[in-house]
Design a protein around this motif. Structure first.
Motif, PDB file in Angstrom:
ATOM      1  N   MET A  73    -102.790 -75.866  15.557  1.00 21.59           N
ATOM      2  CA  MET A  73    -103.977 -75.258  16.139  1.00 21.59           C
ATOM      3  C   MET A  73    -104.721 -76.319  16.940  1.00 21.59           C
ATOM      4  SD  MET A  73    -106.507 -75.041  12.798  1.00 21.59           S
ATOM      5  CE  MET A  73    -107.823 -74.221  13.700  1.00 21.59           C
ATOM      6  N   GLY A  74    -105.550 -75.889  17.867  1.00 22.59           N
ATOM      7  CA  GLY A  74    -106.336 -76.840  18.635  1.00 22.59           C
ATOM      8  C   GLY A  74    -107.303 -76.110  19.539  1.00 22.59           C
ATOM      9  N   PHE A  75    -108.387 -76.804  19.901  1.00 21.64           N
ATOM     10  CA  PHE A  75    -109.417 -76.228  20.765  1.00 21.64           C
ATOM     11  C   PHE A  75    -109.463 -76.978  22.092  1.00 21.64           C
ATOM     12  CE2 PHE A  75    -113.976 -76.671  22.086  1.00 21.64           C
ATOM     13  CZ  PHE A  75    -114.069 -75.428  22.715  1.00 21.64           C
ATOM     14  N   SER A  76    -109.656 -76.233  23.184  1.00 21.54           N
ATOM     15  CA  SER A  76    -109.848 -76.779  24.520  1.00 21.54           C
ATOM     16  C   SER A  76    -108.611 -77.563  24.952  1.00 21.54           C
ATOM     17  CB  SER A  76    -111.123 -77.627  24.564  1.00 21.54           C
ATOM     18  OG  SER A  76    -111.427 -78.003  25.884  1.00 21.54           O
ATOM     19  N   TRP A  77    -108.765 -78.887  25.157  1.00 19.45           N
ATOM     20  CA  TRP A  77    -107.600 -79.711  25.491  1.00 19.45           C
ATOM     21  C   TRP A  77    -106.587 -79.683  24.357  1.00 19.45           C
ATOM     22  CZ3 TRP A  77    -107.787 -82.163  30.312  1.00 19.45           C
ATOM     23  CH2 TRP A  77    -106.689 -82.975  30.634  1.00 19.45           C
ATOM     24  N   GLY A  78    -107.096 -79.633  23.138  1.00 21.60           N
ATOM     25  CA  GLY A  78    -106.201 -79.495  21.994  1.00 21.60           C
ATOM     26  C   GLY A  78    -105.472 -78.171  21.997  1.00 21.60           C
ATOM     27  N   GLY A  79    -106.148 -77.102  22.482  1.00 23.10           N
ATOM     28  CA  GLY A  79    -105.487 -75.815  22.611  1.00 23.10           C
ATOM     29  C   GLY A  79    -104.377 -75.854  23.644  1.00 23.10           C
ATOM     30  N   LYS A  80    -104.639 -76.563  24.752  1.00 20.03           N
ATOM     31  CA  LYS A  80    -103.581 -76.755  25.742  1.00 20.03           C
ATOM     32  C   LYS A  80    -102.396 -77.485  25.121  1.00 20.03           C
ATOM     33  CE  LYS A  80    -104.329 -79.708  29.186  1.00 20.03           C
ATOM     34  NZ  LYS A  80    -104.706 -80.167  30.551  1.00 20.03           N
ATOM     35  N   THR A  81    -102.675 -78.469  24.300  1.00 17.92           N
ATOM     36  CA  THR A  81    -101.616 -79.257  23.689  1.00 17.92           C
ATOM     37  C   THR A  81    -100.839 -78.443  22.656  1.00 17.92           C
ATOM     38  OG1 THR A  81    -102.989 -81.217  24.055  1.00 17.92           O
ATOM     39  CG2 THR A  81    -101.108 -81.478  22.604  1.00 17.92           C
ATOM     40  N   VAL A  82    -101.492 -77.441  22.043  1.00 16.83           N
ATOM     41  CA  VAL A  82    -100.758 -76.521  21.177  1.00 16.83           C
ATOM     42  C   VAL A  82     -99.636 -75.859  21.970  1.00 16.83           C
ATOM     43  CG1 VAL A  82    -100.901 -74.341  19.907  1.00 16.83           C
ATOM     44  CG2 VAL A  82    -102.642 -76.092  19.565  1.00 16.83           C
ATOM     45  N   TYR A  83     -99.940 -75.476  23.227  1.00 12.89           N
ATOM     46  CA  TYR A  83     -98.904 -74.874  24.074  1.00 12.89           C
ATOM     47  C   TYR A  83     -97.851 -75.911  24.493  1.00 12.89           C
ATOM     48  CZ  TYR A  83    -101.537 -70.517  24.830  1.00 12.89           C
ATOM     49  OH  TYR A  83    -102.171 -69.314  24.679  1.00 12.89           O
ATOM     50  N   THR A  84     -98.301 -77.044  25.015  1.00 11.57           N
ATOM     51  CA  THR A  84     -97.344 -77.995  25.609  1.00 11.57           C
ATOM     52  C   THR A  84     -96.559 -78.748  24.536  1.00 11.57           C
ATOM     53  OG1 THR A  84     -99.134 -79.637  25.826  1.00 11.57           O
ATOM     54  CG2 THR A  84     -98.678 -78.226  27.725  1.00 11.57           C
ATOM     55  N   TYR A  85     -97.251 -79.443  23.654  1.00 14.63           N
ATOM     56  CA  TYR A  85     -96.562 -80.173  22.588  1.00 14.63           C
ATOM     57  C   TYR A  85     -95.925 -79.208  21.591  1.00 14.63           C
ATOM     58  CZ  TYR A  85     -95.773 -83.102  18.485  1.00 14.63           C
ATOM     59  OH  TYR A  85     -95.213 -83.732  17.400  1.00 14.63           O
ATOM     60  N   GLY A  86     -96.666 -78.153  21.236  1.00 12.67           N
ATOM     61  CA  GLY A  86     -96.143 -77.214  20.242  1.00 12.67           C
ATOM     62  C   GLY A  86     -94.863 -76.536  20.692  1.00 12.67           C
ATOM     63  N   LEU A  87     -94.862 -76.011  21.916  1.00 15.49           N
ATOM     64  CA  LEU A  87     -93.666 -75.321  22.395  1.00 15.49           C
ATOM     65  C   LEU A  87     -92.538 -76.294  22.697  1.00 15.49           C
ATOM     66  CD1 LEU A  87     -95.167 -72.537  24.675  1.00 15.49           C
ATOM     67  CD2 LEU A  87     -94.362 -72.361  22.313  1.00 15.49           C
ATOM     68  N   ASP A  88     -92.873 -77.520  23.076  1.00 10.23           N
ATOM     69  CA  ASP A  88     -91.831 -78.518  23.300  1.00 10.23           C
ATOM     70  C   ASP A  88     -91.175 -78.940  21.994  1.00 10.23           C
ATOM     71  OD1 ASP A  88     -90.357 -80.111  25.136  1.00 10.23           O
ATOM     72  OD2 ASP A  88     -91.548 -81.867  24.588  1.00 10.23           O
ATOM     73  N   ILE A  99    -107.073 -72.223  20.579  1.00  5.15           N
ATOM     74  CA  ILE A  99    -108.459 -71.746  20.569  1.00  5.15           C
ATOM     75  C   ILE A  99    -109.125 -72.217  21.857  1.00  5.15           C
ATOM     76  CG2 ILE A  99    -110.637 -71.731  19.288  1.00  5.15           C
ATOM     77  CD1 ILE A  99    -108.896 -72.932  16.905  1.00  5.15           C
ATOM     78  N   GLY A 100    -109.598 -71.303  22.660  1.00  2.94           N
ATOM     79  CA  GLY A 100    -110.260 -71.676  23.911  1.00  2.94           C
ATOM     80  C   GLY A 100    -109.428 -72.657  24.710  1.00  2.94           C
ATOM     81  N   ALA A 101    -108.138 -72.421  24.783  1.00  7.17           N
ATOM     82  CA  ALA A 101    -107.231 -73.392  25.401  1.00  7.17           C
ATOM     83  C   ALA A 101    -107.596 -73.629  26.870  1.00  7.17           C
ATOM     84  CB  ALA A 101    -105.791 -72.904  25.289  1.00  7.17           C
TER      85      ALA A 101
END
Length: 279
Positions: A73-88, A99-101
């Motif tokens: 999970m992550g908010f803002s920049w962390g939310g973006k990283t949920v997509y990039t790092y998480g999916l990678d 959250i509020g990515a």
């Protein structure tokens, strides 16, 4: 739960982000780990993602981790990283809670397919550029066979301090923790002899959705269609013969075109959630 903090270094680092999430984590019996993005706050720099991977590896050594129950999970920049790092690193995680990515669809280009058969609950503010940061991402995840649920909060901007935060996050987590997001285009084998066959998938409105219930499931079986917002659309209860594979029909006339879960439960509390599409 991997918690990824926002970019603003005046307020956020790994420690302060962990403090923000600690009540939510304790409410849900989560082991929470929050890496620090360093002096620039960007948690997705190569050095930071390498550290995050090393930290997760270490957690598996230090603690008795259920590797089937690892989330991000992550908010803002962390939310973006949920997509990039998480999916990678999708093979590592069972589900995702951005959250509020602060992300545009182009930033996950090439990674969308890795969302397939992962539960994702998107939490976002209605005043936080949803046409850029929310809707295109939600559509892309659904189009790549992720199991997606979401909340778009009316009147909320780009903030983690929204009303009822811990309850909303708890609802999101409990959903991704409970959904059995498994491929159902042909035969889905869950455990042992529990084989569910869902067909046709996708299904059109002039057809009936068919499901084979395995021999090990007996008695009264409840089948419920649930849309991607978590709303129950239709429920059917059938009685299954003992020790035989039975095929049942599920009417989808009340289901508009889109993606759904068929939640199947038996009398002893076992359940499986199977994704299907209506075209």
């Amino acid at each position: 739960m991997l918690g990824l903090h926002p970019l603003n270094t005046n307020r956020w680092d790994g420690e302060s982000w962990c403090d923000t999430l600690i009540d939510f984590a304790e409410m849900n019996n989560l082991l929470l780990v929050c890496p620090d993005g360093g002096v620039d706050g960007a948690i997705n720099d190569p050095i930071d993602t390498a550290f995050t991977t090393a930290l997760l590896d270490s957690m598996e050594v230090w603690y008795n981790i259920n590797l089937e129950k690892v989330y991000a999970m992550g908010f803002s920049w962390g939310g973006k990283t949920v997509y990039t790092y998480g999916l990678d690193n999708h093979e590592r995680f069972r589900g995702f809670m951005p959250i509020g990515a602060a992300v545009a669809i182009g930033e996950v280009s090439g990674l969308e397919a890795n969302a397939a058969w992962h539960p994702m609950y998107l939490v976002h503010g209605g005043n936080d550029s949803p046409n850029t940061r929310f809707t295109p991402l939600k559509n892309a995840m659904e189009n790549n066979d992720a199991c997606v649920n979401s909340i778009l909060m009316s009147g909320v901007g780009h903030t983690i301090d929204f009303p009822n935060r811990n309850q909303i996050l708890t609802t999101a987590f409990q959903w991704i923790d409970s959904v059995a997001c498994v491929e159902t285009t042909s035969t889905t084998t869950l455990t042992g002899d529990d084989t569910f066959h869902l067909f046709p998938n996708p299904v059109s409105h002039d057809q009936l959705l068919q499901i084979d219930i395995p021999a090990s499931w007996n008695g009264k079986i409840t089948m419920e269609a649930i849309n991607m917002d978590g709303k129950s659309i239709r429920k059917v209860v059938v009685t299954k013969s003992y020790n035989n594979i039975n095929t049942f029909s599920f009417p989808i006339s009340k289901c508009p075109s889109g993606s759904y879960f068929l939640l199947v439960k038996n009398e002893i509390g076992e359940q499986v959630s199977l994704k299907f599409q209506v075209k």
